[in-house]
Design a protein around this motif. Structure first.
Motif, PDB file in Angstrom:
ATOM      1  N   TYR A 131      45.089  73.284 -28.721  1.00 33.29           N
ATOM      2  CA  TYR A 131      45.115  71.848 -28.441  1.00 33.29           C
ATOM      3  C   TYR A 131      46.388  71.513 -27.693  1.00 33.29           C
ATOM      4  N   ILE A 132      46.344  70.348 -27.056  1.00 28.55           N
ATOM      5  CA  ILE A 132      47.531  69.769 -26.438  1.00 28.55           C
ATOM      6  C   ILE A 132      47.650  68.343 -26.971  1.00 28.55           C
ATOM      7  N   ILE A 133      48.840  68.012 -27.445  1.00 26.23           N
ATOM      8  CA  ILE A 133      49.132  66.648 -27.876  1.00 26.23           C
ATOM      9  C   ILE A 133      50.094  66.046 -26.862  1.00 26.23           C
ATOM     10  N   HIS A 134      49.789  64.829 -26.408  1.00 24.16           N
ATOM     11  CA  HIS A 134      50.683  64.111 -25.495  1.00 24.16           C
ATOM     12  C   HIS A 134      50.969  62.746 -26.103  1.00 24.16           C
ATOM     13  N   ALA A 135      52.243  62.472 -26.389  1.00 24.16           N
ATOM     14  CA  ALA A 135      52.633  61.241 -27.075  1.00 24.16           C
ATOM     15  C   ALA A 135      52.982  60.102 -26.117  1.00 24.16           C
ATOM     16  N   GLY A 136      52.307  60.030 -24.996  1.00 26.69           N
ATOM     17  CA  GLY A 136      52.418  58.872 -24.120  1.00 26.69           C
ATOM     18  C   GLY A 136      53.448  58.965 -23.016  1.00 26.69           C
ATOM     19  N   ASP A 137      53.359  58.003 -22.116  1.00 24.19           N
ATOM     20  CA  ASP A 137      54.105  57.951 -20.860  1.00 24.19           C
ATOM     21  C   ASP A 137      53.746  59.143 -19.972  1.00 24.19           C
ATOM     22  N   TRP A 138      52.463  59.297 -19.776  1.00 25.54           N
ATOM     23  CA  TRP A 138      51.933  60.284 -18.834  1.00 25.54           C
ATOM     24  C   TRP A 138      52.238  59.781 -17.420  1.00 25.54           C
ATOM     25  N   TYR A 175      44.738  65.564 -26.869  1.00 26.85           N
ATOM     26  CA  TYR A 175      44.785  64.385 -27.721  1.00 26.85           C
ATOM     27  C   TYR A 175      46.046  63.624 -27.355  1.00 26.85           C
ATOM     28  N   GLY A 176      45.899  62.335 -27.042  1.00 24.53           N
ATOM     29  CA  GLY A 176      47.079  61.604 -26.629  1.00 24.53           C
ATOM     30  C   GLY A 176      46.916  60.113 -26.731  1.00 24.53           C
ATOM     31  N   VAL A 177      48.036  59.439 -26.535  1.00 30.81           N
ATOM     32  CA  VAL A 177      48.096  57.991 -26.686  1.00 30.81           C
ATOM     33  C   VAL A 177      48.731  57.346 -25.464  1.00 30.81           C
ATOM     34  N   LYS A 178      48.585  56.048 -25.421  1.00 33.51           N
ATOM     35  CA  LYS A 178      49.171  55.249 -24.346  1.00 33.51           C
ATOM     36  C   LYS A 178      50.663  55.058 -24.626  1.00 33.51           C
ATOM     37  N   GLY A 179      51.458  55.156 -23.576  1.00 36.10           N
ATOM     38  CA  GLY A 179      52.876  54.841 -23.690  1.00 36.10           C
ATOM     39  C   GLY A 179      53.132  53.440 -23.168  1.00 36.10           C
ATOM     40  N   TRP A 229      42.749  53.392 -16.350  1.00 36.40           N
ATOM     41  CA  TRP A 229      42.657  54.542 -17.242  1.00 36.40           C
ATOM     42  C   TRP A 229      43.419  54.288 -18.544  1.00 36.40           C
ATOM     43  N   ALA A 230      44.546  53.601 -18.462  1.00 33.61           N
ATOM     44  CA  ALA A 230      45.378  53.334 -19.638  1.00 33.61           C
ATOM     45  C   ALA A 230      44.635  52.519 -20.687  1.00 33.61           C
ATOM     46  N   GLU A 231      43.720  51.685 -20.248  1.00 36.40           N
ATOM     47  CA  GLU A 231      42.952  50.872 -21.187  1.00 36.40           C
ATOM     48  C   GLU A 231      42.070  51.729 -22.089  1.00 36.40           C
ATOM     49  N   GLN A 232      41.760  52.944 -21.668  1.00 37.06           N
ATOM     50  CA  GLN A 232      40.935  53.858 -22.464  1.00 37.06           C
ATOM     51  C   GLN A 232      41.762  54.630 -23.499  1.00 37.06           C
ATOM     52  N   LEU A 233      43.070  54.644 -23.319  1.00 39.37           N
ATOM     53  CA  LEU A 233      43.934  55.394 -24.228  1.00 39.37           C
ATOM     54  C   LEU A 233      44.211  54.592 -25.496  1.00 39.37           C
ATOM     55  N   PRO A 234      44.163  55.236 -26.659  1.00 34.20           N
ATOM     56  CA  PRO A 234      44.486  54.522 -27.891  1.00 34.20           C
ATOM     57  C   PRO A 234      45.996  54.351 -28.050  1.00 34.20           C
ATOM     58  N   GLU A 235      46.400  53.387 -28.857  1.00 35.72           N
ATOM     59  CA  GLU A 235      47.814  53.210 -29.210  1.00 35.72           C
ATOM     60  C   GLU A 235      48.228  54.253 -30.254  1.00 35.72           C
ATOM     61  N   LYS A 236      47.242  54.669 -31.061  1.00 37.19           N
ATOM     62  CA  LYS A 236      47.484  55.649 -32.119  1.00 37.19           C
ATOM     63  C   LYS A 236      46.259  56.550 -32.226  1.00 37.19           C
ATOM     64  N   GLY A 250      57.085  59.870 -29.002  1.00 36.50           N
ATOM     65  CA  GLY A 250      57.913  60.091 -27.820  1.00 36.50           C
ATOM     66  C   GLY A 250      58.835  58.914 -27.601  1.00 36.50           C
ATOM     67  N   HIS A 251      58.802  58.365 -26.410  1.00 32.54           N
ATOM     68  CA  HIS A 251      59.485  57.157 -25.966  1.00 32.54           C
ATOM     69  C   HIS A 251      60.978  57.342 -25.689  1.00 32.54           C
ATOM     70  N   SER A 252      61.730  57.929 -26.593  1.00 28.19           N
ATOM     71  CA  SER A 252      63.182  58.013 -26.421  1.00 28.19           C
ATOM     72  C   SER A 252      63.622  59.168 -25.525  1.00 28.19           C
ATOM     73  N   HIS A 253      62.743  60.137 -25.313  1.00 23.34           N
ATOM     74  CA  HIS A 253      63.052  61.358 -24.552  1.00 23.34           C
ATOM     75  C   HIS A 253      64.063  62.234 -25.292  1.00 23.34           C
ATOM     76  N   ILE A 254      64.319  61.950 -26.539  1.00 22.11           N
ATOM     77  CA  ILE A 254      65.298  62.697 -27.329  1.00 22.11           C
ATOM     78  C   ILE A 254      64.558  63.603 -28.313  1.00 22.11           C
ATOM     79  N   PRO A 255      64.712  64.927 -28.182  1.00 24.15           N
ATOM     80  CA  PRO A 255      64.085  65.825 -29.158  1.00 24.15           C
ATOM     81  C   PRO A 255      64.552  65.461 -30.572  1.00 24.15           C
ATOM     82  N   PHE A 256      63.607  65.408 -31.493  1.00 26.10           N
ATOM     83  CA  PHE A 256      63.908  64.940 -32.839  1.00 26.10           C
ATOM     84  C   PHE A 256      62.967  65.615 -33.819  1.00 26.10           C
ATOM     85  N   MET A 257      63.512  66.050 -34.962  1.00 22.95           N
ATOM     86  CA  MET A 257      62.681  66.547 -36.053  1.00 22.95           C
ATOM     87  C   MET A 257      63.381  66.194 -37.359  1.00 22.95           C
ATOM     88  N   GLU A 258      62.633  65.528 -38.225  1.00 22.74           N
ATOM     89  CA  GLU A 258      63.179  65.105 -39.509  1.00 22.74           C
ATOM     90  C   GLU A 258      62.047  65.042 -40.518  1.00 22.74           C
TER      91      GLU A 258
END
Length: 166
Positions: free
Chosen positions: A33-40, A56-60, A67-74, A116-124
């Motif tokens: 699979y590929i996950i894309h967390a928005g801002d394509w 699998y992805g969401v709108k940024g 096309w963006a109207e077809q993307l879910p927010e979540k 995504g959004h911040s462009h900062i790698p993060f794991m917590e």
């Protein structure tokens, strides 16, 4: 065993004309699979990724066309035993991007929240929930390197890692 490529904030073609070689290499090795967390930015990114695996992805916050109207927010993806929630991270309540992603997804009872959004790698880890931002493979902003994520699920074990490149 499942292998999942995690991307966000590709901003193509503004920040890159093509997917970086490092991403193409991972795709050619094979992912489930590929996950894309928005801002394509454009549908062409989605179309290219679908040549390699289900996406699998969401709108940024930068997608503005039809096309963006077809993307879910979540979106929620069940991969093996993991419940994965995907959001961009720009909507909702919270002072930080991880806080907003957490608040938007907590009702889904996720094991993993990809944002995504911040462009900062993060794991917590918060309680039993892992929050993960892969960073960006094309727009590192003030980061030292570009980045993406890889998730491997093997039986009851998961490996979730950032991968960095210049």
């Amino acid at each position: 065993m499942k292998k999942i490529l995690i991307l966000s904030d590709t901003h193509m073609p503004q920040k890159g004309r093509v997917l970086p070689d490092q991403i193409i290499s991972v795709l050619k090795e094979g992912v489930d699979y590929i996950i894309h967390a928005g801002d394509w930015s454009e549908k062409s990114v989605y179309e290219e990724l679908t040549l390699y695996a289900p996406v699998y992805g969401v709108k940024g916050n930068v997608e503005k066309d039809e096309w963006a109207e077809q993307l879910p927010e979540k979106e929620v993806l069940q991969a093996e035993h993991l419940n994965i929630a995907i959001v961009h991270g720009h909507l909702g309540k919270g002072r930080t991007t991880p806080d907003r992603a957490f608040q938007l997804c907590i009702d889904e009872e996720p094991d993993l929240i990809v944002f995504g959004h911040s462009h900062i790698p993060f794991m917590e880890k918060r309680d039993r929930i892992i929050l993960f931002n892969p960073g960006s493979p094309t727009d590192k902003r003030r980061q030292k390197e570009f980045s993406y994520g890889l998730l491997t699920i093997d039986a009851n074990e998961i490996q979730l890692q950032h991968h960095y490149f210049t």
